[in-house]
Design a protein around this motif. Structure first.
Motif, PDB file in Angstrom:
ATOM      1  N   ARG A 242      68.691  32.999  63.534  1.00 18.47           N
ATOM      2  CA  ARG A 242      69.832  32.148  63.843  1.00 18.47           C
ATOM      3  C   ARG A 242      70.916  33.022  64.478  1.00 18.47           C
ATOM      4  O   ARG A 242      71.762  33.595  63.782  1.00 18.47           O
ATOM      5  N   PRO A 243      70.910  33.148  65.793  1.00 16.60           N
ATOM      6  CA  PRO A 243      71.928  33.983  66.438  1.00 16.60           C
ATOM      7  C   PRO A 243      73.323  33.410  66.251  1.00 16.60           C
ATOM      8  O   PRO A 243      73.515  32.198  66.184  1.00 16.60           O
ATOM      9  N   THR A 244      74.308  34.296  66.151  1.00 16.37           N
ATOM     10  CA  THR A 244      75.692  33.863  66.003  1.00 16.37           C
ATOM     11  C   THR A 244      76.256  33.450  67.363  1.00 16.37           C
ATOM     12  O   THR A 244      75.924  34.032  68.398  1.00 16.37           O
ATOM     13  N   VAL A 245      77.115  32.423  67.339  1.00 20.14           N
ATOM     14  CA  VAL A 245      77.605  31.835  68.590  1.00 20.14           C
ATOM     15  C   VAL A 245      79.124  31.637  68.536  1.00 20.14           C
ATOM     16  O   VAL A 245      79.667  31.157  67.532  1.00 20.14           O
ATOM     17  N   ASP A 295      88.636  38.869  65.897  1.00 24.67           N
ATOM     18  CA  ASP A 295      88.312  39.356  64.562  1.00 24.67           C
ATOM     19  C   ASP A 295      87.027  38.725  64.032  1.00 24.67           C
ATOM     20  O   ASP A 295      86.216  39.396  63.377  1.00 24.67           O
ATOM     21  N   LYS A 296      86.813  37.454  64.330  1.00 27.81           N
ATOM     22  CA  LYS A 296      85.656  36.747  63.779  1.00 27.81           C
ATOM     23  C   LYS A 296      84.415  36.841  64.663  1.00 27.81           C
ATOM     24  O   LYS A 296      83.280  36.829  64.159  1.00 27.81           O
ATOM     25  N   ALA A 297      84.618  36.935  65.982  1.00 27.21           N
ATOM     26  CA  ALA A 297      83.474  36.772  66.893  1.00 27.21           C
ATOM     27  C   ALA A 297      83.256  37.946  67.837  1.00 27.21           C
ATOM     28  O   ALA A 297      82.488  37.825  68.789  1.00 27.21           O
ATOM     29  N   GLU A 298      83.887  39.074  67.560  1.00 29.33           N
ATOM     30  CA  GLU A 298      83.698  40.235  68.442  1.00 29.33           C
ATOM     31  C   GLU A 298      82.225  40.580  68.607  1.00 29.33           C
ATOM     32  O   GLU A 298      81.770  40.952  69.689  1.00 29.33           O
ATOM     33  N   HIS A 299      81.457  40.431  67.538  1.00 30.59           N
ATOM     34  CA  HIS A 299      80.052  40.816  67.574  1.00 30.59           C
ATOM     35  C   HIS A 299      79.096  39.614  67.654  1.00 30.59           C
ATOM     36  O   HIS A 299      77.903  39.740  67.342  1.00 30.59           O
ATOM     37  N   ALA A 300      79.601  38.474  68.068  1.00 29.03           N
ATOM     38  CA  ALA A 300      78.742  37.290  68.220  1.00 29.03           C
ATOM     39  C   ALA A 300      77.636  37.571  69.229  1.00 29.03           C
ATOM     40  O   ALA A 300      77.846  38.250  70.249  1.00 29.03           O
ATOM     41  N   ASP A 301      76.449  37.047  68.952  1.00 31.73           N
ATOM     42  CA  ASP A 301      75.299  37.283  69.836  1.00 31.73           C
ATOM     43  C   ASP A 301      75.445  36.567  71.170  1.00 31.73           C
ATOM     44  O   ASP A 301      75.017  37.078  72.209  1.00 31.73           O
ATOM     45  N   PHE A 302      76.031  35.343  71.143  1.00 31.14           N
ATOM     46  CA  PHE A 302      76.161  34.534  72.352  1.00 31.14           C
ATOM     47  C   PHE A 302      77.565  33.949  72.447  1.00 31.14           C
ATOM     48  O   PHE A 302      78.243  33.736  71.432  1.00 31.14           O
ATOM     49  N   TRP A 303      77.939  33.670  73.686  1.00 27.28           N
ATOM     50  CA  TRP A 303      79.234  33.039  73.970  1.00 27.28           C
ATOM     51  C   TRP A 303      78.959  31.887  74.929  1.00 27.28           C
ATOM     52  O   TRP A 303      78.396  32.079  76.006  1.00 27.28           O
ATOM     53  N   LEU A 304      79.358  30.696  74.520  1.00 21.00           N
ATOM     54  CA  LEU A 304      79.066  29.485  75.281  1.00 21.00           C
ATOM     55  C   LEU A 304      80.364  28.841  75.771  1.00 21.00           C
ATOM     56  O   LEU A 304      81.356  28.804  75.057  1.00 21.00           O
ATOM     57  N   ASN A 305      80.335  28.328  77.003  1.00 29.22           N
ATOM     58  CA  ASN A 305      81.463  27.573  77.572  1.00 29.22           C
ATOM     59  C   ASN A 305      82.770  28.371  77.608  1.00 29.22           C
ATOM     60  O   ASN A 305      83.770  27.971  77.004  1.00 29.22           O
ATOM     61  N   PRO A 306      82.810  29.492  78.337  1.00 35.46           N
ATOM     62  CA  PRO A 306      84.043  30.291  78.409  1.00 35.46           C
ATOM     63  C   PRO A 306      85.082  29.628  79.312  1.00 35.46           C
ATOM     64  O   PRO A 306      85.303  30.049  80.446  1.00 35.46           O
ATOM     65  N   SER A 307      85.718  28.582  78.808  1.00 30.71           N
ATOM     66  CA  SER A 307      86.613  27.738  79.604  1.00 30.71           C
ATOM     67  C   SER A 307      85.824  27.254  80.818  1.00 30.71           C
ATOM     68  O   SER A 307      84.675  26.856  80.675  1.00 30.71           O
ATOM     69  N   LEU A 308      86.411  27.312  82.011  1.00 31.78           N
ATOM     70  CA  LEU A 308      85.666  26.913  83.210  1.00 31.78           C
ATOM     71  C   LEU A 308      85.413  28.110  84.121  1.00 31.78           C
ATOM     72  O   LEU A 308      85.184  27.943  85.320  1.00 31.78           O
ATOM     73  N   HIS A 309      85.419  29.297  83.545  1.00 31.46           N
ATOM     74  CA  HIS A 309      85.139  30.498  84.331  1.00 31.46           C
ATOM     75  C   HIS A 309      83.653  30.537  84.690  1.00 31.46           C
ATOM     76  O   HIS A 309      82.792  30.154  83.890  1.00 31.46           O
ATOM     77  N   THR A 310      83.362  31.012  85.896  1.00 34.87           N
ATOM     78  CA  THR A 310      81.981  30.993  86.386  1.00 34.87           C
ATOM     79  C   THR A 310      81.387  32.381  86.612  1.00 34.87           C
ATOM     80  O   THR A 310      80.186  32.502  86.829  1.00 34.87           O
TER      81      THR A 310
END
Length: 384
Positions: A242-245, A295-310
């Motif tokens: 279960r990767p962190t997101v 603090d909470k997500a610095e080491h998250a495995d994945f990052w989804l929907n970074p605003s509308l940056h492409t």
């Protein structure tokens, strides 16, 4: 239109073309009725009266609504013979309707797959519509531009003489809607966007069905979507991790992540991930500071929907602190903002609510590529 977008709409259409307050006085005096099965959606109910009248009740027109709306849908051939208490309904609509004004792009795929795309005659901000079928009608002048939903061009709308306006709002204060109602054009609220689950949003196809005399077709389409979604979810359950997101990004100085009771959080749960804000109670977005997210997500495995940056370049130009996240360093940021219609509309916002099974396939392919190795994403791509 990009090939992937065209494939999505063709797939959506072709699969399912084969899947196939009170009433008194005259003949509606009988109390007999039957409820239409609504399995996932929480925002509306449908009852079929013995007289042939359909009663549609919208209980969630917008988040935290303190009011509901009740509509009577009367077969055209019975409009003269059945007398209704008009005070019992927010609108009385003769069905099936022939000319419709819609106000949200999420409405477009539903009426198209029900075979009623040609009934659309007006829409606010048509540039946001991505559907190839409807864009062709716009280009031919068959769909009138009506300004914005908050300030609809009522003069242009009234000239269209629609049978129905399907509206949406964040409250009950749209003055344009009141003007339309006073002209004896029924306005019916659609609250599909308030649903908290993927299948709940998709089930709003049943909202449109009685207006178009397409109930059986809508049931067949939704049943196929539900089956597809459950099958994809079962594939996700085979994952061994279960990767962190992390989700979202900064808007000015506030980072908006998906709330733990939101549509996106449900997707992430069904995609077998560990969404870092899954315990929160928000049904929409949760506003946070950059510091708390880092603090909470610095080491998250994945990052989804970074605003509308492409692109990554665009991301760090917006804020250099984005470089501190492991997902940035590892190239595991995915966006829906690169998948657009020919005029810039975001396909995820238009087609995604209607086809949650396709969204879930994308997510499982991202988080567990070994489970769907041959899947070609419809909505999500890696940040360039």
């Amino acid at each position: 239109m990009k090939p992937s977008i065209r494939i999505a709409f063709l797939f959506f259409t072709s699969v399912f073309l084969i899947a196939c307050k009170r009433e008194k006085k005259t003949s509606d005096a009988s109390p007999a009725y039957s409820k239409v099965k609504i399995a996932y959606a929480k925002g509306f109910t449908i009852e079929k009266k013995a007289s042939g009248i359909t009663v549609l009740k919208i209980v969630s027109p917008w988040p935290n609504a303190q009011t509901s709306f009740t509509y009577a849908l009367v077969p055209r051939e019975k409009m003269q013979s059945i007398t209704l208490d008009k005070d019992a309904y927010d609108a009385i609509v003769a069905v099936p309707v022939e000319r419709i004004v819609l106000t949200s792009t999420t409405h477009i795929p539903a009426i198209e797959v029900l075979g009623a795309g040609s009934k659309l005659v007006g829409f606010p901000q048509t540039r946001f519509i991505s559907s190839k079928e409807t864009r062709e009608r716009i280009d031919k002048g068959l769909v009138q531009e009506l300004g914005s939903n908050e300030s609809i061009n009522t003069e242009a709308l009234l000239a269209l003489d629609p049978d129905l306006v399907v509206g949406f709002g964040i409250n009950n204060e749209n003055k344009a809607y009141e003007t339309i109602k006073r002209s004896n054009i029924p306005v019916v609220y659609n609250g599909d966007w308030t649903e908290e689950t993927p299948l709940g949003k998709a089930e709003w196809i049943k909202f449109f069905a009685p207006f178009l005399a397409s109930e059986k077709k809508a049931d067949s389409i939704f049943n196929a979507i539900e089956m597809s979604y459950q099958e994809v979810k079962q594939i996700g359950e085979k994952a061994t991790s279960r990767p962190t997101v992390l989700t979202g990004g900064l808007y000015k100085d506030v980072w908006y992540v998906a709330g733990g009771k939101s549509w996106m959080a449900q997707f992430l749960s069904d995609a077998h991930t560990d969404f870092l804000w899954k315990e929160t109670q928000e049904t929409g977005s949760l506003p946070l500071s950059l510091e708390s997210v880092l603090d909470k997500a610095e080491h998250a495995d994945f990052w989804l929907n970074p605003s509308l940056h492409t692109t990554q370049k665009e991301l760090v130009e917006a804020n250099g602190h984005y470089r501190q996240f492991d997902a940035f360093k590892n190239g595991t940021i995915y966006t829906h903002a690169n998948t657009k219609g020919v005029t810039g509309g975001l396909l995820l916002f238009e087609l995604g609510p209607n086809r949650p099974d396709l969204v879930l396939k994308d997510l499982i392919h991202i988080f567990h590529p070994e489970l769907l190795p041959d899947h070609q994403p419809f909505f999500y791509t890696p940040l360039k």
